[in-house]
Design a protein around this motif. Structure first.
Motif, short mmCIF file in Angstrom:
data_model
loop_
_atom_site.label_atom_id
_atom_site.label_comp_id
_atom_site.label_asym_id
_atom_site.label_seq_id
_atom_site.Cartn_x
_atom_site.Cartn_y
_atom_site.Cartn_z
N THR A 1 2.68 -13.11 -8.40
CA THR A 1 1.33 -13.66 -8.43
C THR A 1 0.54 -13.36 -7.15
N ARG A 2 -0.74 -13.13 -7.34
CA ARG A 2 -1.72 -12.94 -6.26
C ARG A 2 -1.35 -11.82 -5.29
N ASN A 3 -0.80 -10.74 -5.80
CA ASN A 3 -0.48 -9.59 -4.96
C ASN A 3 -1.57 -8.53 -5.10
N ALA A 4 -1.83 -7.80 -4.03
CA ALA A 4 -2.74 -6.66 -4.05
C ALA A 4 -1.88 -5.41 -3.85
N ILE A 5 -1.89 -4.53 -4.84
CA ILE A 5 -1.01 -3.35 -4.82
C ILE A 5 -1.85 -2.10 -5.03
N VAL A 6 -1.79 -1.18 -4.07
CA VAL A 6 -2.41 0.13 -4.21
C VAL A 6 -1.27 1.13 -4.19
N ALA A 7 -0.98 1.71 -5.36
CA ALA A 7 0.23 2.51 -5.52
C ALA A 7 0.12 3.91 -4.93
N PRO B 1 1.67 14.83 -8.06
CA PRO B 1 2.11 13.61 -7.38
C PRO B 1 3.12 12.86 -8.26
N PRO B 2 4.02 12.08 -7.65
CA PRO B 2 5.03 11.35 -8.44
C PRO B 2 4.39 10.24 -9.27
N GLU B 3 5.07 9.84 -10.35
CA GLU B 3 4.63 8.67 -11.09
C GLU B 3 4.74 7.46 -10.17
N THR B 4 3.77 6.57 -10.27
CA THR B 4 3.77 5.36 -9.45
C THR B 4 3.56 4.14 -10.35
N TYR B 5 4.06 3.00 -9.90
CA TYR B 5 4.03 1.78 -10.70
C TYR B 5 3.61 0.62 -9.82
N GLY B 6 2.66 -0.17 -10.28
CA GLY B 6 2.27 -1.37 -9.54
C GLY B 6 3.33 -2.44 -9.67
N ILE B 7 3.57 -2.88 -10.91
CA ILE B 7 4.60 -3.89 -11.18
C ILE B 7 5.45 -3.39 -12.34
N LEU C 1 0.82 -1.21 0.00
CA LEU C 1 0.00 0.00 0.00
C LEU C 1 0.85 1.26 0.00
N ASP C 2 0.51 2.19 -0.89
CA ASP C 2 1.09 3.54 -0.90
C ASP C 2 2.60 3.59 -1.07
N HIS C 3 3.11 2.85 -2.03
CA HIS C 3 4.52 2.92 -2.40
C HIS C 3 4.63 3.42 -3.83
N GLN C 4 5.68 4.14 -4.15
CA GLN C 4 5.86 4.63 -5.51
C GLN C 4 6.07 3.46 -6.48
N PHE C 5 6.78 2.42 -6.04
CA PHE C 5 7.00 1.21 -6.82
C PHE C 5 6.50 0.03 -5.98
N GLY C 6 5.51 -0.71 -6.49
CA GLY C 6 5.02 -1.87 -5.75
C GLY C 6 6.01 -3.02 -5.82
N VAL C 7 6.20 -3.59 -7.00
CA VAL C 7 7.15 -4.68 -7.22
C VAL C 7 8.03 -4.28 -8.39
N VAL C 8 9.35 -4.33 -8.20
CA VAL C 8 10.31 -4.04 -9.27
C VAL C 8 11.20 -5.25 -9.44
N VAL C 9 11.29 -5.73 -10.67
CA VAL C 9 12.17 -6.85 -11.01
C VAL C 9 13.10 -6.36 -12.10
N GLN C 10 14.39 -6.50 -11.88
CA GLN C 10 15.37 -6.06 -12.87
C GLN C 10 16.25 -7.23 -13.30
N ARG C 11 16.32 -7.44 -14.62
CA ARG C 11 17.19 -8.46 -15.24
C ARG C 11 17.04 -9.85 -14.62
N ALA C 12 15.84 -10.23 -14.28
CA ALA C 12 15.61 -11.56 -13.71
C ALA C 12 15.08 -12.50 -14.79
N THR C 13 15.36 -13.76 -14.63
CA THR C 13 14.83 -14.79 -15.51
C THR C 13 13.87 -15.65 -14.72
N GLY C 14 12.66 -15.84 -15.26
CA GLY C 14 11.68 -16.71 -14.63
C GLY C 14 11.02 -16.17 -13.38
#
Length: 106
Positions: free
Chosen positions: A26-32, A41-47, A9-22
């Motif tokens: 799943t099944r996350n609830a994200i309120v950005a 307001p800043p740009e926000t990203y769920g995933i 809840l209330d994060h600028q970036f919910g989930v960030v994955v960089q250069r990962a394989t696989g």
């Protein structure tokens, strides 16, 4: 790497994955929190998947983000996700160079 069954809840970036394989997200609830007070307001990203490969984004619920899902991924899959109240639902494509500075590099 798996990120599952979280409530973010209330994060600028919910989930960030960089250069990962696989990666499995799943099944996350994200309120950005795109509706933060203030004139710009800043740009926000769920995933956000940055230059990944074979990421699986399944059954996530994302609300109030600038972009619900932004995936720069090869051979990935996104199924059963719900994006609400966001400016952009799902953006697929390359993330421009220098758009984000993550882990000290671009």
């Amino acid at each position: 790497m798996t990120v599952a069954d979280n409530r973010l809840l209330d994060h600028q970036f919910g989930v960030v994955v960089q250069r990962a394989t696989g990666a499995e997200i799943t099944r996350n609830a994200i309120v950005a929190g795109r509706r933060a007070p203030g004139p710009t307001p800043p740009e926000t990203y769920g995933i956000l998947v940055v230059n990944g490969r074979d990421a699986r984004l399944d059954r996530n619920t994302i609300a109030d983000a600038t972009y619900g899902i932004w995936a720069s991924d090869r051979d990935g899959r996104a199924t059963g996700n719900v994006v609400l109240g966001s400016l952009g639902g799902i953006a697929l494509g390359r993330i421009p160079a220098l758009r984000f500075r993550i882990a000290g590099d671009s």
